[in-house]
Design an enzyme around this catalytic site. Structure first.
Site, PDB file in Angstrom:
ATOM      1  N   TYR A 101       3.832  -4.067   0.032  1.00  0.00           N
ATOM      2  CA  TYR A 101       3.088  -2.873   0.443  1.00  0.00           C
ATOM      3  C   TYR A 101       1.905  -2.706  -0.489  1.00  0.00           C
ATOM      4  O   TYR A 101       2.041  -2.859  -1.703  1.00  0.00           O
ATOM      5  CB  TYR A 101       3.989  -1.629   0.336  1.00  0.00           C
ATOM      6  CG  TYR A 101       3.257  -0.336   0.605  1.00  0.00           C
ATOM      7  CD1 TYR A 101       3.278   0.244   1.875  1.00  0.00           C
ATOM      8  CD2 TYR A 101       2.514   0.291  -0.401  1.00  0.00           C
ATOM      9  CE1 TYR A 101       2.575   1.416   2.126  1.00  0.00           C
ATOM     10  CE2 TYR A 101       1.807   1.459  -0.147  1.00  0.00           C
ATOM     11  CZ  TYR A 101       1.840   2.009   1.119  1.00  0.00           C
ATOM     12  OH  TYR A 101       1.138   3.153   1.373  1.00  0.00           O
ATOM     13  N   GLU A 189      -4.428   0.982   4.134  1.00  0.00           N
ATOM     14  CA  GLU A 189      -3.057   0.562   3.836  1.00  0.00           C
ATOM     15  C   GLU A 189      -2.745  -0.759   4.528  1.00  0.00           C
ATOM     16  O   GLU A 189      -3.073  -0.919   5.712  1.00  0.00           O
ATOM     17  CB  GLU A 189      -2.079   1.643   4.333  1.00  0.00           C
ATOM     18  CG  GLU A 189      -0.615   1.334   4.048  1.00  0.00           C
ATOM     19  CD  GLU A 189       0.325   2.324   4.757  1.00  0.00           C
ATOM     20  OE1 GLU A 189       0.816   3.248   4.095  1.00  0.00           O
ATOM     21  OE2 GLU A 189       0.551   2.166   5.968  1.00  0.00           O
TER      22      GLU A 189
END
Ligand code: GDP
Ligand code: MN
Length: 382
Positions: A101, A189
């Site tokens: 992530y 993101e």
């Protein structure tokens, strides 16, 4: 403004970040054809502006074009968190050995850009924070000095491991940082940032949110605006230079100036009514704007009455009157119209309206009470 995954990936690609090849399809057949062109296996991915598509069944792998057709048929039209899927991304499937992530956001408290990275990707960051908080690495970047190899690099290495992983992560975060600052984003993101068995990092999913207040600096990003986020009427209004926000009441409002619009909505509420929208035709003096405003409001089936409240300054009352008369001629306005008109060229405006048999109020309170009670002068005369 939120971007769809395929749009976010376009921007990532422009900033040098490895992204699997992919294109958007609106029909199962199109998805099948794209799967053939791109080469299977492919991922068929619902393009809706919400997260958790995978869990909802909106992300599936197809081993051949025929399966791409049937999966796209199942996903198109599916509802994810209440939103109907109208398009799917057909993307070359990445062979994933582990999921990371990485994101950039604004950290208001420290007036800096915050990077969050974790070796536990795939799930949403809130879930990682709950399940494996020790695996989350955070650091802030001062926008004055920017990203620096050194402390920032070391932080990334803690999440991605030393060696080639860290170097690739550094390249990716550098690209994300260029996008974040260059296009005034509030979020960039990548989740999952996928590690392949061959050791490459690839952006398998991406989310980008642009700061609406800075969009005027990036006209090239206007093409990404979607009715899914802003509503079809709001998009229509925007293209006519009108500032429009839909609300859930029944009284359509056309006002010049944002402050006056707020006061008008307050007074409608205070008088027992509820506004159906916020619509500002101010700024210039153009009868066409009033025509478009009335056209957009008339489309709303919830609207049972319309109030036009003009306090003419730069906006001239005669131009507004011309717009109203033009609209009455060109549109079938399905509900009664209440008008309050004062200020610049009020006399001329009133004369134009009166010649067409339309009366206007001077006092705002009276006009609002009339529209809430359902006794517009227009109807009283008819
Ligand atoms: P989200 O659920 O909306 O975040 O959608 P994602 O694109 O992140 O997909 C959800 C999950 O599907 C990912 O965490 C992966 O496990 C899987 N996935 C997505 N793309 C690929 C891919 O290209 N290859 C493989 N093997 N799995 C994928
Ligand atoms: Mn994801």
């Amino acid at each position: 403004m939120k971007l769809h995954e395929y749009q976010a990936k376009e921007l990532l690609r422009e900033h040098g970040i490895p992204v699997p090849e992919g294109r958007v399809a609106r029909t199962p057949e199109e998805a099948g054809a794209l799967a053939g062109e791109i080469g299977c296996p492919v991922m068929i991915k619902a393009q809706v502006l919400v997260g958790g598509r995978g869990k909802a069944g909106g992300v599936k792998m197809a081993k051949d074009p025929a399966e791409a057709v049937s999966l796209a048929r199942a996903i198109l039209g599916m509802k994810i968190k209440g939103i109907e899927v109208q398009q799917v991304l057909v993307a070359r499937a990445v062979d994933i050995s582990s999921e990371y992530y990485v994101s950039l956001t604004v950290d208001r408290a420290s007036k800096s850009i915050q990077c969050i990275a974790s070796a536990s990707g795939g799930m949403e960051i809130e879930e990682i924070a709950e399940k494996e908080p020790h695996k989350i690495v955070r650091f802030t970047v001062d926008p004055e000095s920017g990203l620096a190899r050194g402390a920032h690099y070391d932080s990334l290495a803690r999440a991605f491991g030393a060696g080639p992983g860290a170097e690739q992560a550094w390249q990716i975060v550098s690209g994300m940082y260029g996008l974040f600052t260059g296009k005034d984003c509030s979020l960039v993101e990548i989740n999952p940032c996928a590690l392949t068995p061959a050791g490459s990092l690839v952006a398998a999913d991406a989310k980008v949110i642009l700061d609406d207040n800075a969009l005027f600096r990036h006209p090239e990003l206007e093409k990404y605006r979607s009715a899914e986020e802003y509503g079809a009427d709001e998009m229509d209004a925007r293209s006519q230079g009108l500032s429009y926000v839909e609300m859930d009441g029944t009284i359509g409002c056309i006002v010049n100036g944002a402050g006056l619009a707020m006061a008008t909505m307050d007074l409608i509420k205070y008088s027992g009514g509820s506004p159906a929208n916020f619509l500002d035709v101010g700024g210039s003096s153009n009868p066409e704007k009033v025509l478009h405003a009335l056209r957009i409001i008339s489309k709303n089936p919830r609207v049972t009455a319309i109030l036009i409240n003009i306090f003419g300054g730069i906006t001239r009352c005669d131009d507004i009157a011309r717009g109203i008369l033009m609209a009455k001629e060109k549109l079938a306005i399905p509900v009664p119209l209440t008008i309050r008109l004062i200020g610049t060229n009020e006399k001329e405006g009133r004369a134009l309206l009166q010649a067409a048999g339309v009366e206007a109020f001077t006092e705002l309170t009276e006009a609002v009470q009339a529209v809430v009670r359902g006794t517009p002068r227009e109807r009283a005369r008819a």
